[in-house]
Design a protein around this motif. Structure first.
Motif, PDB file in Angstrom:
ATOM      1  N   UNK A  60       0.682  11.030 -12.700  1.00 51.94           N
ATOM      2  CA  UNK A  60       1.642   9.841 -13.586  1.00 51.94           C
ATOM      3  C   UNK A  60       1.019   8.595 -13.094  1.00 51.94           C
ATOM      4  N   UNK A  61       0.110   8.252 -11.962  1.00 53.45           N
ATOM      5  CA  UNK A  61      -0.464   7.166 -11.983  1.00 53.45           C
ATOM      6  C   UNK A  61      -1.235   6.783 -12.604  1.00 53.45           C
ATOM      7  N   UNK A  62      -1.658   7.200 -13.536  1.00 59.81           N
ATOM      8  CA  UNK A  62      -2.539   6.848 -14.646  1.00 59.81           C
ATOM      9  C   UNK A  62      -1.285   5.795 -15.440  1.00 59.81           C
ATOM     10  N   UNK A  63      -0.462   5.694 -15.524  1.00 61.10           N
ATOM     11  CA  UNK A  63       0.722   4.623 -15.669  1.00 61.10           C
ATOM     12  C   UNK A  63       1.067   3.913 -14.870  1.00 61.10           C
ATOM     13  N   UNK A 103      -1.947  -2.091 -13.314  1.00 54.85           N
ATOM     14  CA  UNK A 103      -1.008  -3.660 -13.102  1.00 54.85           C
ATOM     15  C   UNK A 103      -0.665  -3.547 -14.865  1.00 54.85           C
ATOM     16  N   UNK A 104       0.562  -3.875 -14.101  1.00 54.58           N
ATOM     17  CA  UNK A 104       1.862  -4.324 -15.381  1.00 54.58           C
ATOM     18  C   UNK A 104       1.379  -5.367 -16.067  1.00 54.58           C
TER      19      UNK A 104
END
Lengths: 110, 259
Positions: free
Chosen positions: B46-49, B53-54
């Protein structure tokens, strides 16, 4: 006591409360003067009176007979402004119960 | 390169699972190579999202990954500029912290929008038979009242009665007349072209409430225009008598975006 104005600046998010300016306060006081408040209450009494009279207007048609007690009541309604001349009297006429119903007996159709 | 494995197929030595390398290792697929898993199941972290950076402000060139239902679910991207964008954008929301007779919202009208929708929610008057008016403001942060409205309101209430009134060259236009004391009510207004001084501002809307003098429920529609083409930066609502007798009244201003 001066009226208050809540001013919000949408750009900065700042909210301030200020007193009415002298001119604004004078306008407010004039609108809320005893004379004008009394006049507006008389207008409200007349408005309600009109509604009440309209409810029994049909009895004035030629094909029906208006009962005497209704005639007397309608005349009492017409005489309201002549027989009620101050703010306290208008307040009594405009008084309502918690359900919003007028409480003065003069409004009750016989 | 110290060594190279050449094989046509990798398979677990036993069972149905195998591991490539150890934690901390990095494997690189060189540019130009193809890693195909088009019909396989690929489990990604899930860390791919959440791990990247936001971006807090979308611009037209930004892209979203989609599955194209018209092309067998093929991956495609859509540019932000092609997303449907019509709707309401909240410009500001204000709830006064204290009771008063007037609520002013300055700097809510800008060049960003041509049309605004305003909700005046949870209004309640401390004095019976008060009238609620609207007026325009100019001058931004150092706002001042704009006093030359003309227009009218017309409403209908229980018992077959109309409510009406009109103004000419007046500061305030009525948006609720003769409102009952201690009774919640609401109003909504559109402000059209308030900021652009090339055009005349329009205020039009509706309120619903219980009348103070008759106790009847009803509504009024209203419409006002100033007799000039000044740039208006805000507005105010004002009671003719008494104060808003609570601090839950909220003014919400939305900008209307074209689709």
């Amino acid at each position: 006591m001066a009226q208050k104005k809540n001013i919000y600046n949408a750009l900065t998010g700042e909210a301030t409360v200020v007193d009415y300016t002298t001119e604004e306060q004078a306008s407010y006081d004039d609108y809320n003067s005893t004379e004008k408040v009394t006049a507006r209450k008389l207008e409200q009494v007349k408005e309600i009176r009109l509604e009440k009279l309209m409810e029994t207007d049909y009895l004035a048609n030629s094909d029906v007979t208006m009962p005497d007690n209704v005639k007397t009541w309608r005349q009492t309604l017409r005489d309201l402004p002549a027989n009620h001349t101050d703010e306290a009297a208008y307040d009594a006429l405009l008084a309502r119960d918690k359900n919003g119903n007028l409480t003065h007996s003069v409004w009750s159709k016989p | 390169m110290s060594s190279e494995i050449k094989a046509d197929k990798w398979s677990p030595a036993s069972g149905t699972s195998a591991t490539i390398g150890d934690s901390g290792d990095t494997y690189t697929v060189p540019s130009g190579a193809t890693l195909t898993a088009s019909a396989a199941t690929v489990n990604l972290p899930t860390s791919i999202i959440t791990g990247v950076a936001e971006k807090t402000t979308l611009v037209d060139a930004d892209k979203f990954l989609i599955s194209d239902s018209a092309a067998s679910g093929a991956f495609k991207h859509v540019q932000k500029s092609n997303l449907p964008s019509g709707g309401l954008q909240l410009v500001t929301s204000f709830t006064p912290g204290s009771e008063g007779s007037t609520i002013v919202v300055d700097n809510c009208f800008t060049a960003t929008y041509d049309r605004y929708l305003v909700f005046c929610e949870r209004l309640r008057n401390g004095v019976g038979s008060a009238r609620l008016d609207v007026y325009l403001r100019t001058g931004g942060s150092s706002g001042s009242d704009s006093c030359n409205l003309g227009g009218a309101y017309l409403g209908y209430r229980y018992n077959n009665q109309y409510m009406s009134g009109s103004i000419n060259n007046s500061c305030q236009g009525t948006i609720a007349s003769n409102v009952e004391q201690d009774r919640w009510y609401n109003a909504m207004m559109y402000f059209i072209q308030p900021y652009d001084s090339a055009y005349t501002t329009n205020i039009q809307g509706q309120s619903a409430y219980r009348e103070g003098s008759t106790g009847n429920y009803g509504f009024i529609n209203f419409g006002y225009q100033p007799d000039n083409t000044v740039s208006h930066t805000g507005f105010a609502i004002q009671l003719s008598t008494g104060t808003f007798n609570q601090t839950q009244s909220t003014i919400k201003v939305y900008g209307i975006v074209d689709s």
